[in-house]
Design a protein around this motif. Structure first.
Motif, mmCIF file in Angstrom:
data_model
loop_
_atom_site.group_PDB
_atom_site.id
_atom_site.type_symbol
_atom_site.label_atom_id
_atom_site.label_comp_id
_atom_site.label_asym_id
_atom_site.label_seq_id
_atom_site.Cartn_x
_atom_site.Cartn_y
_atom_site.Cartn_z
ATOM 1 N N GLN A 120 -9.836 4.274 38.159
ATOM 2 C CA GLN A 120 -8.512 4.986 38.193
ATOM 3 C C GLN A 120 -8.000 5.206 39.395
ATOM 4 O OE1 GLN A 120 -11.715 8.211 36.104
ATOM 5 N NE2 GLN A 120 -9.576 8.761 35.823
ATOM 6 N N LEU A 121 -8.306 4.855 40.535
ATOM 7 C CA LEU A 121 -7.758 5.045 41.814
ATOM 8 C C LEU A 121 -6.408 4.229 42.129
ATOM 9 C CD1 LEU A 121 -10.805 5.331 44.186
ATOM 10 C CD2 LEU A 121 -9.678 7.277 43.077
ATOM 11 N N ILE A 122 -5.581 4.542 42.505
ATOM 12 C CA ILE A 122 -4.083 4.007 42.814
ATOM 13 C C ILE A 122 -3.908 4.134 44.443
ATOM 14 C CG2 ILE A 122 -1.933 3.539 42.456
ATOM 15 C CD1 ILE A 122 -2.347 4.289 39.487
ATOM 16 N N SER A 123 -3.872 3.380 45.328
ATOM 17 C CA SER A 123 -3.465 3.612 46.543
ATOM 18 C C SER A 123 -2.331 4.249 46.876
ATOM 19 C CB SER A 123 -3.471 2.219 47.547
ATOM 20 O OG SER A 123 -3.365 2.606 48.942
ATOM 21 N N SER A 287 1.352 7.757 26.032
ATOM 22 C CA SER A 287 0.701 7.669 27.345
ATOM 23 C C SER A 287 1.311 6.986 28.469
ATOM 24 C CB SER A 287 -1.017 7.313 26.944
ATOM 25 O OG SER A 287 -1.350 7.501 28.097
ATOM 26 N N PHE A 288 0.623 6.268 29.384
ATOM 27 C CA PHE A 288 1.031 5.667 30.311
ATOM 28 C C PHE A 288 0.076 4.476 30.889
ATOM 29 C CE2 PHE A 288 -0.380 9.735 31.188
ATOM 30 C CZ PHE A 288 -1.505 9.381 31.898
ATOM 31 N N TYR A 289 0.416 3.692 31.645
ATOM 32 C CA TYR A 289 -0.779 2.800 32.177
ATOM 33 C C TYR A 289 -0.470 2.517 33.503
ATOM 34 C CZ TYR A 289 -1.880 1.499 27.281
ATOM 35 O OH TYR A 289 -2.305 1.673 26.170
ATOM 36 N N LYS A 290 -1.567 1.982 34.359
ATOM 37 C CA LYS A 290 -1.552 1.840 36.009
ATOM 38 C C LYS A 290 -0.190 1.175 36.193
ATOM 39 C CE LYS A 290 -4.416 0.197 39.520
ATOM 40 N NZ LYS A 290 -5.608 -0.678 39.859
ATOM 41 N N ASP A 291 0.359 0.081 35.634
ATOM 42 C CA ASP A 291 1.432 -0.376 36.338
ATOM 43 C C ASP A 291 2.755 0.668 36.156
ATOM 44 O OD1 ASP A 291 1.675 -0.298 33.309
ATOM 45 O OD2 ASP A 291 2.766 -2.325 33.197
ATOM 46 N N ASP A 292 2.944 1.552 35.189
ATOM 47 C CA ASP A 292 3.992 2.680 35.246
ATOM 48 C C ASP A 292 3.668 3.513 36.290
ATOM 49 O OD1 ASP A 292 5.095 2.122 32.512
ATOM 50 O OD2 ASP A 292 3.142 2.703 31.939
ATOM 51 N N LEU A 293 2.593 3.722 36.782
ATOM 52 C CA LEU A 293 2.230 4.864 37.972
ATOM 53 C C LEU A 293 2.475 3.999 39.354
ATOM 54 C CD1 LEU A 293 -1.034 6.602 36.803
ATOM 55 C CD2 LEU A 293 1.253 7.291 36.249
ATOM 56 N N GLU A 294 2.097 2.716 39.128
ATOM 57 C CA GLU A 294 2.357 1.956 40.585
ATOM 58 C C GLU A 294 3.840 1.956 40.611
ATOM 59 O OE1 GLU A 294 -1.533 -0.980 40.719
ATOM 60 O OE2 GLU A 294 0.043 -1.572 39.488
ATOM 61 N N ALA A 295 4.417 1.547 39.623
ATOM 62 C CA ALA A 295 6.113 1.348 39.666
ATOM 63 C C ALA A 295 6.666 2.601 40.070
ATOM 64 C CB ALA A 295 6.531 0.884 38.471
ATOM 65 N N VAL A 300 9.272 6.295 44.528
ATOM 66 C CA VAL A 300 9.253 7.415 45.261
ATOM 67 C C VAL A 300 9.223 7.010 46.636
ATOM 68 C CG1 VAL A 300 8.096 9.494 45.808
ATOM 69 C CG2 VAL A 300 8.132 8.838 43.548
ATOM 70 N N ALA A 301 8.445 5.915 47.036
ATOM 71 C CA ALA A 301 8.328 5.575 48.336
ATOM 72 C C ALA A 301 9.706 4.936 48.954
ATOM 73 C CB ALA A 301 7.172 4.520 48.562
ATOM 74 N N ASP A 302 10.297 4.505 47.919
ATOM 75 C CA ASP A 302 11.659 3.860 48.387
ATOM 76 C C ASP A 302 12.800 4.954 48.509
ATOM 77 O OD1 ASP A 302 10.371 1.435 48.472
ATOM 78 O OD2 ASP A 302 11.020 0.485 46.466
ATOM 79 N N GLY A 303 12.763 5.863 47.906
ATOM 80 C CA GLY A 303 13.736 7.085 47.902
ATOM 81 C C GLY A 303 14.327 7.003 46.737
ATOM 82 N N ALA A 304 13.990 6.096 45.709
ATOM 83 C CA ALA A 304 15.046 5.792 44.533
ATOM 84 C C ALA A 304 15.068 6.893 43.677
ATOM 85 C CB ALA A 304 14.437 4.388 43.916
#
Length: 338
Positions: A120-123, A287-295, A300-304
């Motif tokens: 379940q972990l995402i960096s 629901s949602f999947y890991k690729d949704d959360l990573e995207a 957010v990291a890019d400030g988009a």
């Protein structure tokens, strides 16, 4: 080291009075394939209201710690887990393999520590805060899958969003604008309307003062059966109930109604004549999947995008945050910091 922790606990289904903060909840014991996460931020969703009240056909093991969304740092790692170490910053995907949602079928994020399956972990990027991360999984993950993964909204589309000021609603506003859509946000007050304008909405409709469907038809024209004139391209409706039929009425020919929930009722009055007469598309998203959360983390990291956070509360006041969500008194997400 203390073997107990502070946590918000639901003892039995009913009202929010059945939630209480305890100081002697047993700290999770490490199990094979798992890590213990020190929770730095957790957020509520309307789903937590349903968990408290009880849902027909879903047996929740009680007592349980609510809170589907959480982010924090790895506290301890089982011997058979590789790739993670204490101190790592992580976002947790609430879907626990073979079990179900954390905060429902197993203890969730409204506690100082949580037991998490390593899968379940995402960096968590250093540029994304714990509060930003904890706002993402259910609300923004659901919106991302519904709008982006399913490729349902494109630049230039007129998109009407019901319940726009809540968690999923604000996520839809943010993502629809990023996709280049013209966004109409339906809200319940002038204050919320102003907030949606500030968030990027092009138009706002106060559904307490006027019929959103009638407003849409007056603004964009009555949908035509033989042409593609009038109406909006997309209606995002996760409320259901009395809003369902009016949503069908203001969609243009070939338009799409997106649904990912039913906070106001799952058995609405239907009118199939609109569906066939205007060749409407009803698209469900679950629901949602890991690729949704990573995207989303990358956006957010890019400030988009920037998740809209209404307020942060300490764990002692967590139940107050859920009341605000139940009574629709929030703009965006309510974050709890244990």
């Amino acid at each position: 080291m203390s073997q107990t922790m502070k946590a918000l606990v639901l003892h039995q289904h009913g009202t929010l009075e059945n939630l209480s903060v305890v100081n002697d909840k047993a700290k999770p014991e490490l199990r094979p394939g798992h890590v213990v996460v020190c929770v730095r931020a957790s957020s509520f969703n309307y789903h937590d209201v349903f968990t408290v009240e009880g849902m027909p056909g879903i047996k929740v093991p009680l007592p349980v710690v609510p809170g589907l969304d959480l982010a924090g740092t790895v506290d301890a790692v089982a011997e058979d887990v590789t790739g993670w170490q204490p101190g790592d910053r992580v976002l947790v995907n609430p879907l626990k393999p073979g079990v179900g949602l954390m905060g429902e079928m197993t203890d969730g994020g409204m506690a100082e520590y949580a037991l998490v399956d390593a899968s379940q972990l995402i960096s968590l990027p250093e540029t994304v805060s714990f509060t930003q991360a904890a706002s993402l999984p259910v609300a923004y993950g659901t919106a991302h899958r519904m709008l982006v993964t399913h490729n349902t909204v494109k630049a230039g589309d007129k998109v009407l969003i019901l319940g726009a000021s809540g968690g999923v609603g604000t996520a839809c506003v943010v993502l629809a604008k990023k996709l280049g859509a013209e966004v109409i946000a339906c809200v319940g007050s002038a204050v919320k309307g102003a907030a949606m304008k500030a968030l990027g909405a092009d138009e706002v409709v106060n559904y307490r003062e006027e019929d959103f469907s009638r407003w849409t038809i007056e603004k964009y024209g009555k949908p035509q059966r033989r042409t593609y004139e009038g109406g909006v391209d997309v209606v995002i409706n996760f409320t259901g109930g009395e809003t369902w039929r009016p949503s069908l009425k203001c969609l243009k020919r070939g338009g799409t109604l997106l649904v990912c929930g039913a906070t106001a009722g799952y058995d609405p009055t239907e009118d199939l004549r609109y569906v066939w007469s205007f060749e409407l598309n009803i698209k469900g998203s679950n629901s949602f999947y890991k690729d949704d959360l990573e995207a989303l983390l990358q956006l957010v990291a890019d400030g988009a995008i920037t998740p809209l956070i209404d307020r942060e509360l300490p764990l002692d006041r967590a139940a107050e945050g859920l009341r605000l969500i139940r009574d629709r008194e929030v703009l965006g997400k309510v974050i709890v910091t244990p």
